[in-house]
Design an enzyme around this catalytic site. Structure first.
Site, PDB file in Angstrom:
ATOM      1  N   CYS A  35      42.906  40.316  69.803  1.00  0.00           N
ATOM      2  CA  CYS A  35      42.216  39.150  70.332  1.00  0.00           C
ATOM      3  C   CYS A  35      43.178  37.978  70.183  1.00  0.00           C
ATOM      4  CB  CYS A  35      40.941  38.874  69.544  1.00  0.00           C
ATOM      5  SG  CYS A  35      40.197  37.263  69.926  1.00  0.00           S
ATOM      6  N   ASP A  41      52.921  74.370  52.133  1.00  0.00           N
ATOM      7  CA  ASP A  41      53.209  75.312  51.053  1.00  0.00           C
ATOM      8  C   ASP A  41      52.616  76.691  51.332  1.00  0.00           C
ATOM      9  OD1 ASP A  41      54.601  73.376  49.673  1.00  0.00           O
ATOM     10  OD2 ASP A  41      52.882  72.777  48.448  1.00  0.00           O
ATOM     11  N   TYR A  52      64.706  62.916  35.396  1.00  0.00           N
ATOM     12  CA  TYR A  52      64.350  64.114  34.623  1.00  0.00           C
ATOM     13  C   TYR A  52      65.420  65.201  34.626  1.00  0.00           C
ATOM     14  CZ  TYR A  52      62.892  65.235  39.416  1.00  0.00           C
ATOM     15  OH  TYR A  52      62.850  65.401  40.775  1.00  0.00           O
ATOM     16  N   CYS A  88      36.445  40.976  72.156  1.00  0.00           N
ATOM     17  CA  CYS A  88      36.528  40.840  70.702  1.00  0.00           C
ATOM     18  C   CYS A  88      35.138  40.861  70.069  1.00  0.00           C
ATOM     19  CB  CYS A  88      37.245  39.536  70.362  1.00  0.00           C
ATOM     20  SG  CYS A  88      37.260  39.144  68.599  1.00  0.00           S
ATOM     21  N   GLU A  91      49.126  72.685  53.186  1.00  0.00           N
ATOM     22  CA  GLU A  91      49.224  73.569  54.348  1.00  0.00           C
ATOM     23  C   GLU A  91      50.667  74.054  54.538  1.00  0.00           C
ATOM     24  OE1 GLU A  91      48.035  73.487  59.124  1.00  0.00           O
ATOM     25  OE2 GLU A  91      47.445  71.856  57.793  1.00  0.00           O
ATOM     26  N   CYS A 141      38.893  32.224  67.573  1.00  0.00           N
ATOM     27  CA  CYS A 141      38.240  33.404  66.991  1.00  0.00           C
ATOM     28  C   CYS A 141      37.960  33.186  65.506  1.00  0.00           C
ATOM     29  CB  CYS A 141      39.125  34.636  67.177  1.00  0.00           C
ATOM     30  SG  CYS A 141      38.409  36.144  66.501  1.00  0.00           S
ATOM     31  N   ASP A 168      50.869  68.628  52.438  1.00  0.00           N
ATOM     32  CA  ASP A 168      51.767  69.474  51.651  1.00  0.00           C
ATOM     33  C   ASP A 168      51.178  70.849  51.386  1.00  0.00           C
ATOM     34  OD1 ASP A 168      53.421  67.322  51.619  1.00  0.00           O
ATOM     35  OD2 ASP A 168      53.139  66.817  49.505  1.00  0.00           O
ATOM     36  N   GLU A 199      63.123  61.182  40.728  1.00  0.00           N
ATOM     37  CA  GLU A 199      62.267  60.931  41.878  1.00  0.00           C
ATOM     38  C   GLU A 199      62.073  59.431  42.059  1.00  0.00           C
ATOM     39  OE1 GLU A 199      60.390  63.672  44.620  1.00  0.00           O
ATOM     40  OE2 GLU A 199      61.560  64.013  42.797  1.00  0.00           O
TER      41      GLU A 199
END
Length: 739
Positions: free
Chosen positions: A450, A51, A250, A432, A49, A455, A47, A198
């Site tokens: 795997c 903005d 809100y 594995c 970058e 295992c 966010d 939100e």
């Protein structure tokens, strides 16, 4: 492309053509990244970058007003409306909020607002400060106090109808409390009000969701905001319901709808109605108080169980908000003070590979310890090979790390200028790390797996699946007891259940419960333990004593269940073994198509794919599974233990296949038989039994409490049969007329 110096007076700053090119590139980048963020929920940059790019474009357009075109990103509200949901037009436009990227920009906005409203020392402007929740904007509509619709913000004017999904969010009231409704202006029949807020995912829920998706080899969400958006945009509301979303409300579309005069009064009204309102909101009367609130929020952001990326400062008075009005994209009476991202540099020392409980191999970055967002971190999952390649990280790199959602350590990427010359790209191992078996990576999948049933890393999950009701149905061996059997070295694979587990061994197995003893003297050697295995004393506090064993009675019951499971049909065994993509229905199809597990193991991929309902992808997994030596060894041990590895139909006279070509779907409770028994009886007559309804379905057999399958059958016009119809089908071999 070089940037113009917008704060200086050099010759380059006056170059309109260069400004035009830079603005065009910024618009292109902003629209691209906004689409990734809002429409795909798969951002490529954080966010902060984004903005910074937006702020740069705003400054360019302020310096060169002729660049501000209607299609510029600065003139629109961020967001997109997909065609997956019906479009909903909001009662009033949902605006974005302008950003203040540092405290100086916040102070400049406060001073400008105070001046515009004629603030004085004796008559200051009051501001309501609220945490900026990093989630997905939603609008909730109520008519006469009853919930009728929910929509995403979309492009501000039109959003997506997500009503059914929002109904599953527990904190969204379906009916408003009377106390709140009495404050609605012109309250009466047909009154409609749209409130806004939100939708978010708590950090704790985000961590659990990504852990589960990672273990299953699915792609993970980048942050809680994207997880919330992806969860809210599900076609199946049940998926949304399982994601543990929350809301903070809100705002209201039209403040005149409520008999309150301020933002802090409106938040109180929302609480009265039954909405969840963020408890951290605060009324501030000076710039210093606003500063203090922002500083506290920044200092304590990591203490919250939800993600915030700043503080929203609003003029509190609705009358003053009206006086200030709006720009083309944002209110003049609000500003979002954005927090800087907390990132640290460190050195990546190793990329280790762990094996999850479902066999998925996960690369994990181990780096020099670094203090981030309140704690020291030294490792972070890289999720899968695609993520390693996308982030382009290599051992020896100086990397940037942060905490996604301020809780989950995450590698952002390398500092390429500091990359060592000998750093080489990471490669996933071909075997594995846990058991040495070959690793499988299917075309089109992100996960490396795997698939050995021997295992150790997958033991508990595979054994739990083997015991489950639709598999071998061994009651009494749940994950807790199995975990203790594994710790005791009693079992490692499903064959061990039959050739290593004994009644005596089970009886002595610790259960995790303990005898209580008041003191060492309270239990003399040779004294019998009291009823229930609990010592009591009023003289001294209880202390933990000896562990309580499982006991002979419980062990005998489990051994009886194990012995009984040997007679389960081949389809159950194939499902229980745990071949990827082979569910119970596919397992039954394979058991019907091949007379024994030997015939199945000898079948080619083409022969497997030719079975209706199997196809190439499943066929490839089945064929690959039977090439693993460890898997073949386990199957031989199951054979020696006496399990049924031949089809029920093998060697029996075949009934006339009078239902061949017909597909049935079973739903609801069928008195007198289980759906599995009914399905097996239909298959014996040549029918196909499917798990879901489609246009290709011939009949749906609906018992008591039939659910969504019945609804879908009716909508598609698929004939519906009842329990009595099923009996006649099994007696005569011919389907009756649908009711």
């Amino acid at each position: 492309m070089g940037q113009l110096d917008l704060d200086g007076n050099d010759q380059e700053a006056s170059d309109l053509e260069q400004a035009r090119k830079e603005a065009a590139e910024l618009n292109r980048q902003l629209k691209y990244h906004a689409y990734r963020y809002y429409a795909l929920d798969k951002p490529e940059i954080d966010d902060h970058e984004f903005d910074l790019m937006l702020q740069r474009l705003i400054k360019l357009e302020e310096r060169y007003p002729e660049l501000q075109m209607p299609e510029s990103y600065t003139q629109r509200v961020g967001g997109y409306v997909s065609n997956q949901f019906a479009a909903v037009r909001h009662a009033e436009r949902m605006y974005s909020i302008d950003d203040a990227m540092d405290i100086d920009e916040l102070d400049a906005w406060l001073a400008k607002t105070d001046k515009a409203l004629g603030a004085t020392r004796d008559n200051p402007v009051a501001y309501t400060c609220e945490l900026k929740i990093d989630g997905l904007g939603v609008a909730l509509t109520y008519r006469d106090g009853a919930f009728v619709r929910a929509a995403t913000r979309g492009d501000g004017a039109v959003g997506e109808d997500v009503t059914l999904n929002v109904q599953t969010i527990h904190d969204v009231p379906l009916n408003l409390d009377r106390a709140g409704m009495e404050a609605v202006a012109h309250h009466g029949s047909g009154e409609t009000i749209e409130v806004r807020g939100e939708c978010y995912m708590p950090k704790s829920s985000f961590a659990r969701l990504n852990e589960r998706r990672d273990a299953e080899g699915q792609s993970v969400f980048a942050n809680p905001r994207n997880a919330a958006a992806g969860s809210l945009r599900q076609k199946d509301p049940k998926v949304t319901a399982a994601r543990d979303l929350g809301t903070f409300l809100y705002a209201v579309a039209d403040p005149r709808m409520v008999h309150v005069s301020s933002q802090h009064g409106f938040l109180r009204w929302l609480r009265d109605c039954g909405f969840v309102v963020n408890p951290e909101a605060r009324l501030c009367r000076t710039a210093a108080e606003v500063h203090d609130y922002c500083a506290e929020a920044l200092a304590h952001r990591s203490d919250l169980d939800y993600d915030i990326d700043g503080v929203v400062v609003k003029v509190d008075s609705f009358a003053q908000q009206d006086a200030l009005g709006f720009t083309s994209r944002a209110p003049r009476w609000a500003i979002a003070f954005k927090f800087p991202p907390e990132q640290r540099e460190t050195v990546l020392r190793e990329i280790k590979v762990s094996v999850g409980r479902l066999g998925v191999l996960t690369p994990v970055a181990e780096f020099d310890p670094v203090f981030v967002a309140g704690s020291t971190i030294a490792r972070a999952t890289l999720h899968n090979m695609d993520e390693v390649a996308r982030k382009n990280v290599r051992v020896g790199d100086t990397i940037l790390v942060h905490k996604a959602g301020d809780v989950i350590p995450e590698v952002i990427g390398p500092v390429l200028s500091k990359r060592p010359a000998d750093a080489v790209p990471f490669e996933m191992p071909s075997t594995c790390p846990s058991c040495g078996s070959p690793v499988v990576h299917e075309l089109g999948e992100v996960a490396y797996r795997c698939i050995s049933i021997d295992c150790p890393a997958q033991t508990l999950e595979r054994l739990t699946h083997w015991m489950s009701r639709k598999a071998m149905d061994i009651d009494g061996l749940g994950p807790e007891i199995l975990g203790r059997m594994i710790d005791a070295g009693m079992v490692r694979d499903c064959a061990d259940i039959y050739d290593k587990v004994t009644a005596d061994g089970l009886a002595a197995l610790p259960t995790g419960r303990f005898y209580k003893t008041a003191s060492k003297a309270s239990h003399r050697a040779g004294d019998p333990k009291p009823s229930g295995g609990v010592y009591t004393s009023t003289a001294v506090p209880h202390e933990v004593g000896d562990p309580i064993p499982l006991g002979e009675k419980a062990a005998a019951k489990i051994c009886e269940q194990i012995e009984r499971s040997k007679a389960k049909p081949l389809g159950r065994v194939l499902f229980a073994i745990g071949i990827q993509y082979v569910g119970s229905s596919v397992a039954d199809l394979l058991a019907d198509a091949f007379p024994s597990i030997d015939a199945l193991m000898e079948a080619s991929e083409e022969e497997l794919a030719a079975v209706e309902g199997v196809g190439p992808r499943i066929a490839s997994n089945v064929a690959e599974f039977f090439t693993i030596p460890e898997n073949l060894q386990v199957i031989e041990r199951l054979r020696e233990a006496g399990l049924n590895l031949a089809s029920d139909a093998a060697g029996e006279p075949e009934r006339p296949q009078t239902l061949a070509g017909l597909t049935f779907v079973l739903t609801g409770s069928l008195s007198g038989m289980t759906r599995e028994q009914a399905g097996a009886a239909l298959k014996a007559l040549g029918a196909k039994v499917a798990g879901s309804v489609s246009k290709k379905t011939s009949y749906v057999i609906a018992g008591e409490a039939a659910g969504s399958k019945l609804t879908k059958a009716e909508s598609l016009g698929v004939p519906v049969l009842g329990r009595e119809d099923l009996e006649r089908i099994l007696e005569t071999g011919a389907p009756p007329e649908a009711r």
